[in-house]
Scaffold this motif. Structure first.
Motif, PDB file in Angstrom:
ATOM      1  N   GLY A 113       0.832  -1.211   0.000  1.00  0.00           N
ATOM      2  CA  GLY A 113       0.000   0.000   0.000  1.00  0.00           C
ATOM      3  C   GLY A 113       0.859   1.250   0.000  1.00  0.00           C
ATOM      4  O   GLY A 113       0.564   2.232  -0.700  1.00  0.00           O
ATOM      5  N   CYS A 114       1.950   1.226   0.757  1.00  0.00           N
ATOM      6  CA  CYS A 114       2.892   2.352   0.761  1.00  0.00           C
ATOM      7  C   CYS A 114       3.594   2.423  -0.603  1.00  0.00           C
ATOM      8  O   CYS A 114       3.776   3.499  -1.174  1.00  0.00           O
ATOM      9  CB  CYS A 114       3.903   2.161   1.892  1.00  0.00           C
ATOM     10  N   GLU A 115       3.920   1.248  -1.141  1.00  0.00           N
ATOM     11  CA  GLU A 115       4.583   1.205  -2.458  1.00  0.00           C
ATOM     12  C   GLU A 115       3.664   1.737  -3.550  1.00  0.00           C
ATOM     13  O   GLU A 115       4.106   2.433  -4.466  1.00  0.00           O
ATOM     14  CB  GLU A 115       5.023  -0.235  -2.764  1.00  0.00           C
ATOM     15  N   LEU A 116       2.365   1.432  -3.440  1.00  0.00           N
ATOM     16  CA  LEU A 116       1.404   1.943  -4.413  1.00  0.00           C
ATOM     17  C   LEU A 116       1.306   3.465  -4.308  1.00  0.00           C
ATOM     18  O   LEU A 116       1.339   4.172  -5.318  1.00  0.00           O
ATOM     19  CB  LEU A 116       0.028   1.294  -4.167  1.00  0.00           C
ATOM     20  N   ALA A 117       1.211   3.963  -3.081  1.00  0.00           N
ATOM     21  CA  ALA A 117       1.133   5.417  -2.895  1.00  0.00           C
ATOM     22  C   ALA A 117       2.389   6.088  -3.457  1.00  0.00           C
ATOM     23  O   ALA A 117       2.321   7.159  -4.066  1.00  0.00           O
ATOM     24  CB  ALA A 117       0.960   5.747  -1.415  1.00  0.00           C
ATOM     25  N   MET A 118       3.543   5.436  -3.260  1.00  0.00           N
ATOM     26  CA  MET A 118       4.806   6.034  -3.744  1.00  0.00           C
ATOM     27  C   MET A 118       4.923   5.991  -5.261  1.00  0.00           C
ATOM     28  O   MET A 118       5.684   6.763  -5.846  1.00  0.00           O
ATOM     29  CB  MET A 118       6.003   5.329  -3.094  1.00  0.00           C
ATOM     30  N   ALA A 119       4.187   5.076  -5.917  1.00  0.00           N
ATOM     31  CA  ALA A 119       4.228   5.027  -7.386  1.00  0.00           C
ATOM     32  C   ALA A 119       3.383   6.152  -7.990  1.00  0.00           C
ATOM     33  O   ALA A 119       3.532   6.484  -9.168  1.00  0.00           O
ATOM     34  CB  ALA A 119       3.734   3.670  -7.882  1.00  0.00           C
ATOM     35  N   CYS A 120       2.488   6.726  -7.178  1.00  0.00           N
ATOM     36  CA  CYS A 120       1.665   7.843  -7.660  1.00  0.00           C
ATOM     37  C   CYS A 120       2.531   9.110  -7.725  1.00  0.00           C
ATOM     38  O   CYS A 120       3.560   9.201  -7.065  1.00  0.00           O
ATOM     39  CB  CYS A 120       0.478   8.065  -6.730  1.00  0.00           C
ATOM     40  N   HIS A 121       2.080  10.089  -8.493  1.00  0.00           N
ATOM     41  CA  HIS A 121       2.896  11.294  -8.658  1.00  0.00           C
ATOM     42  C   HIS A 121       2.868  12.180  -7.406  1.00  0.00           C
ATOM     43  O   HIS A 121       3.860  12.820  -7.070  1.00  0.00           O
ATOM     44  CB  HIS A 121       2.427  12.076  -9.886  1.00  0.00           C
ATOM     45  N   LEU A 122       1.710  12.250  -6.753  1.00  0.00           N
ATOM     46  CA  LEU A 122       1.585  13.058  -5.535  1.00  0.00           C
ATOM     47  C   LEU A 122       0.816  12.253  -4.494  1.00  0.00           C
ATOM     48  O   LEU A 122       0.075  11.328  -4.849  1.00  0.00           O
ATOM     49  CB  LEU A 122       0.828  14.367  -5.826  1.00  0.00           C
ATOM     50  N   ARG A 123       0.977  12.615  -3.222  1.00  0.00           N
ATOM     51  CA  ARG A 123       0.290  11.923  -2.136  1.00  0.00           C
ATOM     52  C   ARG A 123      -0.337  12.945  -1.180  1.00  0.00           C
ATOM     53  O   ARG A 123       0.358  13.844  -0.707  1.00  0.00           O
ATOM     54  CB  ARG A 123       1.277  11.053  -1.325  1.00  0.00           C
ATOM     55  N   GLY A 126      -4.556  11.832   4.830  1.00  0.00           N
ATOM     56  CA  GLY A 126      -5.491  12.219   5.880  1.00  0.00           C
ATOM     57  C   GLY A 126      -4.740  12.215   7.194  1.00  0.00           C
ATOM     58  O   GLY A 126      -3.718  11.528   7.335  1.00  0.00           O
ATOM     59  N   GLU A 127      -5.224  12.962   8.179  1.00  0.00           N
ATOM     60  CA  GLU A 127      -4.448  13.124   9.417  1.00  0.00           C
ATOM     61  C   GLU A 127      -4.249  11.807  10.167  1.00  0.00           C
ATOM     62  O   GLU A 127      -3.362  11.699  11.000  1.00  0.00           O
ATOM     63  CB  GLU A 127      -5.100  14.186  10.319  1.00  0.00           C
ATOM     64  N   ARG A 128      -5.078  10.774   9.856  1.00  0.00           N
ATOM     65  CA  ARG A 128      -4.899   9.491  10.536  1.00  0.00           C
ATOM     66  C   ARG A 128      -4.096   8.487   9.699  1.00  0.00           C
ATOM     67  O   ARG A 128      -3.977   7.322  10.080  1.00  0.00           O
ATOM     68  CB  ARG A 128      -6.269   8.886  10.872  1.00  0.00           C
ATOM     69  N   ALA A 129      -3.564   8.930   8.577  1.00  0.00           N
ATOM     70  CA  ALA A 129      -2.813   8.011   7.698  1.00  0.00           C
ATOM     71  C   ALA A 129      -1.549   7.515   8.397  1.00  0.00           C
ATOM     72  O   ALA A 129      -0.958   8.219   9.227  1.00  0.00           O
ATOM     73  CB  ALA A 129      -2.450   8.721   6.390  1.00  0.00           C
ATOM     74  N   LYS A 130      -1.169   6.301   8.058  1.00  0.00           N
ATOM     75  CA  LYS A 130       0.087   5.732   8.589  1.00  0.00           C
ATOM     76  C   LYS A 130       0.813   5.061   7.432  1.00  0.00           C
ATOM     77  O   LYS A 130       0.203   4.321   6.639  1.00  0.00           O
ATOM     78  CB  LYS A 130      -0.225   4.665   9.641  1.00  0.00           C
ATOM     79  N   PHE A 131       2.108   5.295   7.371  1.00  0.00           N
ATOM     80  CA  PHE A 131       2.923   4.761   6.278  1.00  0.00           C
ATOM     81  C   PHE A 131       3.999   3.833   6.835  1.00  0.00           C
ATOM     82  O   PHE A 131       4.570   4.119   7.896  1.00  0.00           O
ATOM     83  CB  PHE A 131       3.613   5.903   5.523  1.00  0.00           C
ATOM     84  N   GLY A 132       4.311   2.782   6.113  1.00  0.00           N
ATOM     85  CA  GLY A 132       5.403   1.929   6.567  1.00  0.00           C
ATOM     86  C   GLY A 132       5.650   0.767   5.626  1.00  0.00           C
ATOM     87  O   GLY A 132       4.832   0.450   4.762  1.00  0.00           O
ATOM     88  N   GLN A 133       6.829   0.190   5.803  1.00  0.00           N
ATOM     89  CA  GLN A 133       7.209  -1.011   5.039  1.00  0.00           C
ATOM     90  C   GLN A 133       7.528  -2.092   6.071  1.00  0.00           C
ATOM     91  O   GLN A 133       8.695  -2.327   6.396  1.00  0.00           O
ATOM     92  CB  GLN A 133       8.431  -0.697   4.151  1.00  0.00           C
ATOM     93  N   PRO A 134       6.484  -2.774   6.574  1.00  0.00           N
ATOM     94  CA  PRO A 134       6.697  -3.709   7.687  1.00  0.00           C
ATOM     95  C   PRO A 134       7.059  -5.125   7.257  1.00  0.00           C
ATOM     96  O   PRO A 134       6.931  -6.060   8.045  1.00  0.00           O
ATOM     97  CB  PRO A 134       5.324  -3.694   8.377  1.00  0.00           C
ATOM     98  N   GLU A 135       7.542  -5.295   6.033  1.00  0.00           N
ATOM     99  CA  GLU A 135       7.759  -6.649   5.513  1.00  0.00           C
ATOM    100  C   GLU A 135       8.703  -7.486   6.375  1.00  0.00           C
ATOM    101  O   GLU A 135       8.552  -8.699   6.464  1.00  0.00           O
ATOM    102  CB  GLU A 135       8.297  -6.588   4.068  1.00  0.00           C
ATOM    103  N   VAL A 136       9.713  -6.833   7.000  1.00  0.00           N
ATOM    104  CA  VAL A 136      10.661  -7.636   7.796  1.00  0.00           C
ATOM    105  C   VAL A 136       9.959  -8.336   8.962  1.00  0.00           C
ATOM    106  O   VAL A 136      10.448  -9.350   9.458  1.00  0.00           O
ATOM    107  CB  VAL A 136      11.885  -6.818   8.305  1.00  0.00           C
ATOM    108  N   ASN A 137       8.805  -7.789   9.390  1.00  0.00           N
ATOM    109  CA  ASN A 137       8.018  -8.492  10.420  1.00  0.00           C
ATOM    110  C   ASN A 137       7.646  -9.900   9.955  1.00  0.00           C
ATOM    111  O   ASN A 137       7.452 -10.796  10.762  1.00  0.00           O
ATOM    112  CB  ASN A 137       6.695  -7.753  10.702  1.00  0.00           C
ATOM    113  N   LEU A 138       7.489 -10.041   8.631  1.00  0.00           N
ATOM    114  CA  LEU A 138       7.079 -11.333   8.063  1.00  0.00           C
ATOM    115  C   LEU A 138       8.283 -12.122   7.555  1.00  0.00           C
ATOM    116  O   LEU A 138       8.130 -13.179   6.957  1.00  0.00           O
ATOM    117  CB  LEU A 138       6.115 -11.119   6.884  1.00  0.00           C
TER     118      LEU A 138
END
Ligand code: COA
Length: 260
Positions: A113-123, A126-138
């Motif tokens: 989801g973060c990667e998709l947002a980053m592929a967009c030109h602008l982001r 919302g004030e409750r948004a959270k961004f991260g790449q938690p893959e190492v958890n898995l």
């Protein structure tokens, strides 16, 4: 336009694309990737007078909480590599889309989801948004460009910290670090994205496309960004839009661009 997991609505030349799996926090499964490919690779190209695209997530909780982890159990080395390459290629379609694409991030934008947002030109967050790449958890790593684009936006120091710790960024920190363009009250993400697309729609459409191409060239290995700028500048100068834009300035009136 029929999709398994996307809702597409067109309003005044702006396509609002909503990932519609709220029960799974809009996790990106194989079907959703196929939908994104169909939309950005085929259907969006047929929308007449398209000003741009807004990507968002259904519900109030998530933009997209990552790749769909339920599909991960059957992956092996070969199929995971294929999944990653396919995801990267589809996100490149978005990054290279000729019209501006804005992510309206209404909640969790994690992993894919973060990667998709980053592929967009602008982001827009919302004030409750959270961004991260938690893959190492898995015990895995980002596969859709996250290890590359996160560095492009926030630099190696902070990117490595997020990638290694799986920590999340809140909206204000994402703004401070340059990951998002604006933070708005929850529920106003699409409205802000619309306002920006309406502003861009008053500019020369060919120039807008060429800006996207020239900026992408900076980040494309093997492409020479300055050379790309030279050819794009020349191309822009040959358009009717350029003649109209320059004439309108000199005549002290608003330009009426034709997109030619
Ligand atoms: N893939 C598949 N399903 C997911 C998902 C994902 N990436 N993220 C969330 N879901 C599902 C949950 O399994 C849950 O389904 P259930 O109701 O059938 O049990 C539902 O969405 C709601 O998620 P839940 O975890 O209950 O919500 P929460 O508010 O407690 O936590 C998150 C929200 C985002 C912190 C948590 O869902 C999470 O960590 N998700 C995974 C994020 C991730 O690791 N993404 C990278 C994948 S590579």
């Amino acid at each position: 336009m029929n999709y398994e997991n996307l809702l597409v609505e067109e309003k005044n030349g702006i396509a609002i694309v909503t990932i519609n799996r709220p029960q799974a926090l809009n996790a990106l499964n194989v079907g959703t990737f196929s939908d994104l490919k169909k939309f950005f690779g085929e259907d969006a190209l047929k929308i007449a007078e398209l000003k741009g695209v807004i990507l968002t997530g259904a519900g109030e909780k998530a933009f997209a909480a990552g790749a769909d982890i339920t599909e991960f159990m059957k992956l092996d080395v070969a199929s995971a590599s294929q999944l990653s390459k396919r995801g990267q290629d589809i996100f490149l379609l978005i990054e290279r889309f000729a019209k501006p694409v804005i992510a309206a991030v209404n909640g969790f934008a994690l992993g894919g989801g973060c990667e998709l947002a980053m592929a967009c030109h602008l982001r827009i967050a919302g004030e409750r948004a959270k961004f991260g790449q938690p893959e190492v958890n898995l015990g895995i790593i980002p596969g859709y460009g996250g290890s590359q684009r996160l560095i492009q936006y926030i630099g190696k120091t902070k990117a490595l910290e997020l990638l290694l710790t799986a920590d999340m960024l809140n909206a204000e920190d994402a703004l401070r670090l340059g990951l998002v363009n604006h933070v708005v009250p929850a529920g106003e993400e699409v409205a802000k994205a619309t306002e920006i697309l309406e502003k861009i729609a008053t500019k020369g459409p060919v120039a807008v496309q060429l800006v996207i191409e020239a900026v992408n060239a900076y980040f494309t290995p093997g492409e020479l960004g300055f050379a790309k700028e030279v050819s794009a500048f020349g191309k822009a100068a040959g358009t009717e839009d350029f003649k109209e834009g320059a004439a309108a300035f000199l005549e002290k009136r608003k330009a009426n661009f034709s997109g030619k």
